[in-house]
Design a protein around this motif. Structure first.
Motif, PDB file in Angstrom:
ATOM      1  N   GLN A  52     -29.393  26.853  25.904  1.00 20.36           N
ATOM      2  CA  GLN A  52     -29.073  26.553  27.299  1.00 20.36           C
ATOM      3  C   GLN A  52     -28.811  25.058  27.506  1.00 20.36           C
TER       4      GLN A  52
ATOM      5  N   ALA B  40     -25.413  23.319  28.835  1.00 23.31           N
ATOM      6  CA  ALA B  40     -25.454  22.432  29.999  1.00 23.31           C
ATOM      7  C   ALA B  40     -24.853  21.066  29.667  1.00 23.31           C
TER       8      ALA B  40
ATOM      9  N   SER C  56     -26.311  34.630  38.634  1.00 22.96           N
ATOM     10  CA  SER C  56     -27.510  34.013  39.173  1.00 22.96           C
ATOM     11  C   SER C  56     -27.307  33.098  40.368  1.00 22.96           C
ATOM     12  N   ASP C  57     -26.178  32.387  40.437  1.00 21.49           N
ATOM     13  CA  ASP C  57     -26.049  31.463  41.547  1.00 21.49           C
ATOM     14  C   ASP C  57     -24.757  31.640  42.301  1.00 21.49           C
TER      15      ASP C  57
ATOM     16  N   ALA D 203     -30.406  31.611  30.798  1.00 19.23           N
ATOM     17  CA  ALA D 203     -31.865  31.759  30.872  1.00 19.23           C
ATOM     18  C   ALA D 203     -32.252  33.221  30.675  1.00 19.23           C
TER      19      ALA D 203
ATOM     20  N   ASN E 156     -22.357  30.056  34.012  1.00 19.44           N
ATOM     21  CA  ASN E 156     -22.748  28.667  33.792  1.00 19.44           C
ATOM     22  C   ASN E 156     -24.013  28.653  32.944  1.00 19.44           C
ATOM     23  N   SER E 157     -24.531  27.461  32.679  1.00 16.13           N
ATOM     24  CA  SER E 157     -25.695  27.334  31.802  1.00 16.13           C
ATOM     25  C   SER E 157     -26.928  28.023  32.364  1.00 16.13           C
ATOM     26  N   LYS E 158     -27.054  28.110  33.690  1.00 11.34           N
ATOM     27  CA  LYS E 158     -28.211  28.777  34.288  1.00 11.34           C
ATOM     28  C   LYS E 158     -28.288  30.240  33.866  1.00 11.34           C
TER      29      LYS E 158
END
Length: 299
Positions: free
Chosen positions: A183, A187, A62-63, A175, A170-172
């Protein structure tokens, strides 16, 4: 098709109850990108060969655009990174995750053995739609389709010995997954361990030596071709060149006898088994594969 991974591999997969044979796979999988063809009821299973496990770099999560750097722990030693990964895992376990640290096979330097892979990737148990762990076994199929339960997975393991696990960047990335309700807990562990970062499995990262992903695939197939030719010179006349595009597994004909297959694996045991970027190739067999299945079960 009975498949057996080499020493470590990656996938975000949909699992269906259609296969007839037992499943024993270890594979790393990128988002909606399968490392090898999906199994079917007629094919058999993907299985793990005499080598061990297979690995590869995967597509971004995602990122990725925000994480082009290796992460906050980029300058630390392997021992320090492993300690940090264990600490982060302990935090996840304390918050109710079934988590563990696993080897980062895709980050092995060229020429390294699988045993040298740094233990720096953190994974959590892969859960089914009912929230219970998915157990590899008879009647299971892995598809190259994206799994709606895990839309943003960086790293995945499927193994008869270890079970099934997934790694989120990561935590994102939690989702929209079955872990969405955890989540905040994930985080929290990130905040408590700001020096932890998952290894970078982005598809944009070049392979060891600076080769592009496409170049790496071509080199891998050449290694398989060279191995097949050497095997024929060594008396294994049944060893054919890999099919066009095959760059991850050694094909074993279904009619090879058990004794011949044992001799083959004994001949190419250990460091003699072909590998690419330090990661051993897998094997697969199509058809009845009686001798192959027997040998895999024994080993």
């Amino acid at each position: 098709m009975n498949r057996h991974a080499g020493h470590g591999t990656a996938i975000a997969a949909v699992i269906r109850n259609t296969c007839a044979a037992a499943l024993a796979v270890a594979c790393l999988i990128g988002l909606a990108a399968c490392s090898s063809p999906a199994t079917t009821a007629d094919d058999g299973v993907r299985d793990k060969p005499a080598g061990g496990v297979t690995a590869e770099t995967t597509t971004g999560t995602s990122d990725d655009a925000d994480d082009s750097a290796a992460g906050p722990a980029a300058d630390l030693s392997t021992a320090e990174l492993e300690t940090i990964a264990k600490r982060f895992t302990a935090c996840l376990v304390g918050k109710g995750f079934d988590a563990k640290v696993t080897a980062s096979y895709a980050l092995l330097p060229v020429g390294s053995t699988a045993e040298a892979a740094p233990q720096t990737t953190v994974v959590v148990r892969r859960l089914g739609v009912d929230g219970t762990p998915i157990i590899p076994g008879p009647g299971m199929e892995i598809s190259g389709d994206s799994d709606p339960l895990y839309p943003d997975v960086m790293y995945s393991i499927v193994s008869a010995d270890e079970g099934m696990w997934v790694g989120f960047k990561n935590s994102k990335a939690l989702a929209g997954s079955i872990y969405a309700d955890k989540q905040a807990d994930y985080a929290a562990c990130e905040r408590e361990n700001p020096d932890f970062a998952q290894p970078n499995y982005s598809a944009n990262v070049t392979a060891a030596g600076g080769a592009s992903a496409a170049g790496s695939d071509a080199e891998a197939q050449k290694t398989l071709i060279d191995f097949a030719r050497q095997a024929r010179k060594d008396g294994f006349d049944w060893m054919a060149d890999p099919a066009p595009g095959e760059d991850k597994s050694v094909e074993i004909p279904s009619d090879v006898s058990y004794e011949e297959l044992r001799r083959f694996y004994d001949t190419y045991s250990g460091d003699k088994w072909p590998s690419h970027d330090g990661i051993p190739f897998g094997t697969f067999c199509t058809g009845e594969c009686t001798a192959y299945n027997r040998l895999i079960e024994e080993r």
